[in-house]
Design a protein around this motif. Structure first.
Motif, short mmCIF file in Angstrom:
data_model
loop_
_atom_site.label_atom_id
_atom_site.label_comp_id
_atom_site.label_asym_id
_atom_site.label_seq_id
_atom_site.Cartn_x
_atom_site.Cartn_y
_atom_site.Cartn_z
N CYS A 37 0.95 -1.25 0.05
CA CYS A 37 0.13 -0.10 -0.10
C CYS A 37 0.96 1.13 -0.16
CB CYS A 37 -0.96 -0.05 1.25
SG CYS A 37 -1.70 1.49 1.57
N THR A 39 0.94 3.36 2.01
CA THR A 39 1.30 3.83 3.43
C THR A 39 2.55 2.98 3.80
OG1 THR A 39 -1.10 3.50 3.90
CG2 THR A 39 0.42 3.64 5.86
N HIS A 59 -0.66 -4.61 5.69
CA HIS A 59 -1.82 -4.65 6.30
C HIS A 59 -2.82 -5.01 5.54
CE1 HIS A 59 -1.23 -0.43 4.80
NE2 HIS A 59 -2.55 -0.49 4.68
N GLU A 149 -9.27 -4.95 1.78
CA GLU A 149 -8.88 -3.71 2.64
C GLU A 149 -8.98 -2.36 2.04
OE1 GLU A 149 -7.27 -0.92 5.12
OE2 GLU A 149 -6.45 -1.34 3.33
ZN LIG Z 1 -3.48 0.44 2.74
#
Ligand SMILES: [Zn+2]
Ligand SMILES: [Zn+2]
Length: 346
Positions: A37, A39, A59, A149
């Protein structure tokens, strides 16, 4: 087991570490797919206020249960599951109001707990207890489920914008989040979707989202184009799926009267301020919202939309790499060479 460990900011190492054991009420899964991601890129380069290294990050993940802790009900070894990484406490005022994404005691997998760039991962009891572990619908691949997600975050955003039938929608930013938002808007019944980006390469990759119109905002004025495409009315919903203040400012200029602007992407922490002529919203009565993460129920809904074939997350996967190459996956994501990179120990 093999894991990619963030030892400190800017230093990610592949290490051999003991396989985690389940706590009472928790489980352990074999990670089959963990997506990189934006992030993860940020955490690698600048760290994160919630990450105290050393930490296994990652995640967006799915896997198969290999071990159950004491007293776990409703799950079994061998179950194929996706894990919602944002773990609400279930007890604070926001959890009790049903807005778990705003939990006062939120913890997260890949931040407070070791995450998915590893062969195995422990899911803490508080996550199991609060509905973060969801079984995959039949026919859903681990890769498609890992992307439940980011889709869950888009569902949260579109609930907040009251996305619906006949809406004209603009999404600024043609990365994975932009693509998922376009797909989701279409499945909510949007009449027209427009995707804006400065990069022709990104707009080419985003073809899988099937936006009705792509606008290259480096070649033309996106605000003018959106106003022209809407007969001067503006868009009912504008979502900024990027971390650019100028895009947020443009969004305020292209939203219709009584429309909704959603600031999906946060801004860099050293540059969080934008120019916002408040008379725009005074005279045009539009709403501005933000969104952050998702609640467990958004993840469950994301999985069922994927299972029903309403949203195609699988087509976002452009790269697959083993754990040893996690850093390459972070590089590919950072340079926007693909949409989604899947890391897998399998
Ligand atoms: Zn993410
Ligand atoms: Zn809470």
């Amino acid at each position: 087991m093999k894991a990619a460990v963030l030892q400190e900011v800017g230093r990610l190492e592949i290490v051999d570490m003991p396989r985690p054991r389940p706590e009472p009420g928790g489980i352990v899964i074999r990670v089959e797919a963990c997506a990189v991601c934006g992030t993860d890129v940020k955490c690698y380069h600048s760290g994160h206020r919630l990450i105290v290294p050393p930490r296994v990050t990652g995640h967006e993940l799915a896997g198969a249960i290999t071990e159950l802790g004491k007293d776990v009900k409703g799950l079994a070894v061998g179950d194929r599951v996706a894990v919602a990484p944002a773990v609400p406490c279930g007890e604070c005022v926001y959890c009790r109001r049903g807005i778990q994404s705003m939990c006062d005691n939120l913890t997260a997998i890949g931040y407070h707990y070791d995450g998915g760039f590893a062969e195995y991962m422990a899911v803490p009891p508080v996550a199991v207890r609060n509905g973060c572990v969801n079984k995959l619908p039949a026919g859903v691949s681990f890769e498609a489920a890992a992307l439940a997600e980011p889709l869950a975050c888009c569902i949260n955003a579109q609930e907040l914008t009251h996305m619906g039938l006949g809406h004209i929608v603009v999404v600024i930013g043609a990365g994975p989040i932009g693509c998922l938002n376009v797909q989701l808007a279409r499945s909510c019944g949007a009449a027209k979707t427009m995707l804006v980006d400065v990069s022709p390469e990104r707009l080419r990759m985003s073809a899988i989202a099937q936006a009705d119109l792509c606008i290259n905002s480096r070649q033309e004025d996106a605000v003018k184009r959106v106003m022209a495409e809407t007969g001067g009315l503006g868009a009912d919903v504008v979502i900024t799926a990027c971390s650019v203040g100028a895009a947020q400012e443009q969004a305020l200029l292209m939203v219709a009267k009584r429309g909704v602007v959603d600031f999906f992407g946060g801004l860099p922490k050293d540059k969080p301020t934008i120019h916002f002529d408040s008379n725009l919203t005074h005279y045009r009565e539009f709403y501005v919202v933000g969104n952050h993460g998702s609640a467990p129920r958004h993840n469950a809904l994301a999985l069922s939309l994927i299972g029903a074939g309403k949203i195609d997350t699988q087509s976002l996967v452009t790269h697959r790499l083993p754990i040893d190459k996690t850093l390459d996956g972070i590089g590919i994501t950072e340079r926007a060479e693909g949409l989604k990179v899947i890391i897998s120990g399998a």
